[in-house]
Scaffold this active site. Sequence first.
Site, short mmCIF file in Angstrom:
data_model
loop_
_atom_site.label_atom_id
_atom_site.label_comp_id
_atom_site.label_asym_id
_atom_site.label_seq_id
_atom_site.Cartn_x
_atom_site.Cartn_y
_atom_site.Cartn_z
N LYS A 81 -11.48 -12.11 -10.58
CA LYS A 81 -10.43 -12.72 -10.92
C LYS A 81 -10.08 -12.44 -12.58
O LYS A 81 -9.33 -12.20 -13.14
CB LYS A 81 -10.38 -14.14 -10.85
CG LYS A 81 -10.23 -14.53 -9.33
CD LYS A 81 -10.40 -16.07 -9.03
CE LYS A 81 -10.26 -16.35 -7.58
NZ LYS A 81 -10.90 -17.66 -7.37
N LYS B 82 -10.38 -8.11 1.77
CA LYS B 82 -10.19 -9.74 2.03
C LYS B 82 -8.75 -9.95 2.27
O LYS B 82 -8.18 -9.63 1.72
CB LYS B 82 -10.97 -10.53 1.30
CG LYS B 82 -11.08 -11.92 1.81
CD LYS B 82 -11.75 -12.83 0.75
CE LYS B 82 -10.73 -13.48 -0.28
NZ LYS B 82 -11.27 -14.54 -0.90
N LYS C 246 -3.64 -14.39 0.47
CA LYS C 246 -2.14 -14.60 0.13
C LYS C 246 -1.92 -13.68 -1.02
O LYS C 246 -0.91 -13.19 -1.13
CB LYS C 246 -1.98 -15.99 -0.10
CG LYS C 246 -0.58 -16.42 -0.53
CD LYS C 246 0.42 -17.00 0.29
CE LYS C 246 1.86 -16.88 -0.18
NZ LYS C 246 2.01 -18.29 -0.75
P1 TYM Z 1 -9.78 -20.64 -0.44
O1 TYM Z 1 -8.64 -21.45 -0.45
O2 TYM Z 1 -9.70 -19.35 -1.13
O3 TYM Z 1 -9.99 -20.29 1.11
C1 TYM Z 1 -10.13 -21.43 2.03
C2 TYM Z 1 -11.22 -21.18 3.23
O4 TYM Z 1 -10.96 -19.97 3.77
C3 TYM Z 1 -12.00 -19.15 3.86
N1 TYM Z 1 -11.28 -17.74 3.87
C4 TYM Z 1 -11.74 -16.36 4.55
N2 TYM Z 1 -12.45 -16.62 5.55
C5 TYM Z 1 -12.66 -15.30 6.24
N3 TYM Z 1 -11.78 -14.27 5.85
C6 TYM Z 1 -10.96 -14.35 5.04
N4 TYM Z 1 -9.92 -13.46 4.42
C7 TYM Z 1 -10.86 -15.78 4.19
N5 TYM Z 1 -9.99 -15.85 3.22
C8 TYM Z 1 -10.40 -17.48 2.96
C9 TYM Z 1 -12.64 -19.21 2.53
O5 TYM Z 1 -13.88 -18.86 2.61
C10 TYM Z 1 -12.67 -20.77 2.41
O6 TYM Z 1 -13.39 -21.43 3.19
N6 TYM Z 1 -13.42 -21.92 -3.52
C11 TYM Z 1 -12.68 -22.49 -2.22
C12 TYM Z 1 -12.18 -23.95 -2.24
C13 TYM Z 1 -13.02 -24.85 -2.58
C14 TYM Z 1 -14.32 -25.37 -1.76
C15 TYM Z 1 -14.50 -26.39 -2.22
C16 TYM Z 1 -14.70 -25.02 -0.43
C17 TYM Z 1 -13.10 -25.92 -3.52
N7 TYM Z 1 -14.15 -26.51 -3.32
C18 TYM Z 1 -15.81 -27.21 -1.66
C19 TYM Z 1 -15.81 -25.47 0.13
C20 TYM Z 1 -16.49 -26.63 -0.72
C21 TYM Z 1 -11.58 -21.62 -2.10
O7 TYM Z 1 -11.34 -20.75 -2.91
O8 TYM Z 1 -11.00 -21.26 -0.82
#
Ligand code: TYM
Length: 328
Positions: A111, A191, A194
């Site tokens: 990022k 990956k 969005k």
């Molecule tokens: P975020 O919003 O990017 O994604 C939410 C969840 O979806 C999973 N994910 C995927 N899994 C498989 N293939 C993909 N292409 C894919 N894209 C997204 C992510 O692994 C995630 O589980 N940092 C985290 C949010 C967060 C969080 C937390 C998670 C904040 N605090 C505490 C767990 C515990 C995030 O950016 O998710």
Amino acid sequence: MARVFSGIQPSGELHIGNYLGAVQNWVQLQHQHDCLFCIVDLHAVTQAYEPATLAQRTTDMAIGLLAAGLDPERCIVFVQSHVPEHSELNWLLTIVTPLGELERQTQFKDKAQRQASVPAGLLNYPVLQAADVLLYKATLVPVGEDQLQHLELMREIARRWNGRFGEGFFPQPQAHLSTAKRVLGLDGQVKMSKSLGNTISLFDTPDTIWEKLRPAATDPARKTRKDPGTPQLCNVFTIHQGFSPPETQAHVARQCRTAGWGCLDCKRVLADNMIATLTPIRERAQQLQARRVTDVLRAGAAKARALARQTIAEVRQRMGFLAGAEAS
Ligand code: TYM
């Protein structure tokens, strides 16, 4: 019963990567464990964003999660900024977090290189994530593979805090992965995300699903209809693992390895299964009223906050702060 915590950013659109990597598991786990699921708006503002759309994206994400099957009678669904203790614990954890570990995080490096000026909040992102989970002393964190490095750091932060202020206070959270733990975008390169515009949304109509899936990348070894393929190398097969029953997966895998089917045959079956799963989700989302969502989030925040306050009170005490003037 384990305490489960996970989070998702309010991108406004729940896509099948989020769904297969994480949210599908959340829906299952709410029946077995004590679960909290959080829309992490404080994380979302670490990257360039439009203030005018944040609230709506947060509501839309809540609608998506409820439509996908989260039941507020069985789990706590809430918005991160509604529980200020997340920010407080975030700050208190920064003092035991090694700077070098933050700088080594792959997501930070990715990022950061896309930004002209890197905000400190982006570097701090995994500390806030650790605060999210540790605030509830959660032990199980259902996420996609891309979050494993953050979980590793979270355990390191918990160990260091415990070492300094109270052995055994914070548990060591473990990741809970799904079979489709890394869904690639329709281009098959990176990956599904969005921000990269390579997604299928949970709310896409049957026609759109097919329009997107039809040209999607498959195993590059299948240059022509006659070339056999390796299902494990094919993103379309990964998606089958999330939407198709085991017997269909076995059949599809056989047809791929023997070149019995072309990729389009395989995609047609997948499209039918996706449409069967996603249509009821889309319809439920259309019926959910904003008022109901607001009520769910308000009640969720109240329940989460009651738990968060207990942890923060103990954290303050163990860290030696003067008691008596805590905000009510
Ligand atoms: P975020 O919003 O990017 O994604 C939410 C969840 O979806 C999973 N994910 C995927 N899994 C498989 N293939 C993909 N292409 C894919 N894209 C997204 C992510 O692994 C995630 O589980 N940092 C985290 C949010 C967060 C969080 C937390 C998670 C904040 N605090 C505490 C767990 C515990 C995030 O950016 O998710």
